[in-house]
Scaffold this motif. Sequence first.
Motif, short mmCIF file in Angstrom:
data_model
loop_
_atom_site.label_atom_id
_atom_site.label_comp_id
_atom_site.label_asym_id
_atom_site.label_seq_id
_atom_site.Cartn_x
_atom_site.Cartn_y
_atom_site.Cartn_z
N ASN A 193 0.86 -1.17 0.00
CA ASN A 193 0.00 0.00 0.00
C ASN A 193 0.90 1.22 0.00
O ASN A 193 1.85 1.30 0.78
CB ASN A 193 -0.90 0.03 1.23
CG ASN A 193 -1.92 -1.08 1.22
OD1 ASN A 193 -2.23 -1.65 0.18
ND2 ASN A 193 -2.46 -1.40 2.39
N LYS B 96 1.41 5.13 0.78
CA LYS B 96 0.82 6.14 1.64
C LYS B 96 1.56 7.45 1.43
O LYS B 96 2.79 7.50 1.52
CB LYS B 96 0.93 5.71 3.10
CG LYS B 96 0.23 6.61 4.07
CD LYS B 96 0.26 6.04 5.47
CE LYS B 96 -0.53 6.88 6.43
NZ LYS B 96 -0.49 6.31 7.79
N VAL C 253 -3.69 7.10 2.37
CA VAL C 253 -3.31 6.00 1.50
C VAL C 253 -3.55 6.42 0.05
O VAL C 253 -4.64 6.83 -0.32
CB VAL C 253 -4.10 4.71 1.82
CG1 VAL C 253 -3.78 3.62 0.82
CG2 VAL C 253 -3.79 4.25 3.23
N LYS D 137 -2.49 4.44 -2.93
CA LYS D 137 -2.93 3.27 -3.71
C LYS D 137 -2.77 2.03 -2.84
O LYS D 137 -1.89 1.97 -1.99
CB LYS D 137 -2.10 3.09 -4.98
CG LYS D 137 -2.43 4.07 -6.08
CD LYS D 137 -1.74 3.67 -7.37
CE LYS D 137 -2.23 4.49 -8.52
NZ LYS D 137 -1.74 4.00 -9.80
N GLU D 138 -3.59 1.02 -3.11
CA GLU D 138 -3.53 -0.24 -2.37
C GLU D 138 -3.17 -1.37 -3.32
O GLU D 138 -3.51 -1.35 -4.50
CB GLU D 138 -4.87 -0.53 -1.70
CG GLU D 138 -5.23 0.46 -0.63
CD GLU D 138 -6.57 0.15 0.02
OE1 GLU D 138 -7.30 -0.72 -0.48
OE2 GLU D 138 -6.87 0.77 1.04
N SER D 139 -2.47 -2.37 -2.79
CA SER D 139 -2.10 -3.58 -3.52
C SER D 139 -1.34 -3.27 -4.82
O SER D 139 -1.73 -3.68 -5.90
CB SER D 139 -3.33 -4.43 -3.82
OG SER D 139 -3.97 -4.79 -2.63
N GLU E 17 3.80 0.39 2.61
CA GLU E 17 3.40 -0.33 3.83
C GLU E 17 3.10 -1.76 3.49
O GLU E 17 2.55 -2.08 2.49
CB GLU E 17 2.17 0.30 4.45
CG GLU E 17 2.40 1.68 4.98
CD GLU E 17 1.16 2.26 5.61
OE1 GLU E 17 0.03 1.88 5.23
OE2 GLU E 17 1.30 3.08 6.50
#
Length: 115
Positions: A49, A51, A88, A90-92, A115
Motif C-alpha cells: 500500500n 501512503k 493511502v 494506492k492499495e495492492s 506499507e
Amino acid sequence: MSLFPMQTRLNIPDLPVGGFAMAGGAAPAAAPAEEEEAAPAAQEKTLFNLKLESIDAASKAKVIKEIKSLLGLSLVDSKKFVESVPKVLKESVPKEDAEKIIETLKAVGAKAIME
C-alpha cells in the motif's frame, strides 16, 4: 407425520449414527494444513500500500498535478487529497511499480512510503 417422506423428497442422505463423532475427530487434522498455508504468505510480501506522508509546501501545485495524473481524479479532488495527508494513495501495488511512484513523488516534493 414422518420425516422419511420429506427426507426422500428433499433428497437428503441418511447419516450414520457415528457421523457427528467422526466429524469432530477430523477437525484437528485440518489445523496443521492451515499453518502450512500461512507460512509461505509470510515469506515475502509482493503487494504494498502506498501512503502519501507529507508534501513540501513550496511544491504543492506540482504534487497536486502528479496526484491528479496518478489517480485520475479531478483537480478539486486532487487538491483535497493532498491537503488531507497522511493518506493511502494506492492499495495492492506491486513492489516495482510502488518504487517508481515513490521516486516520481519524491521528485515533485512529496514523501510517500510503502506499507
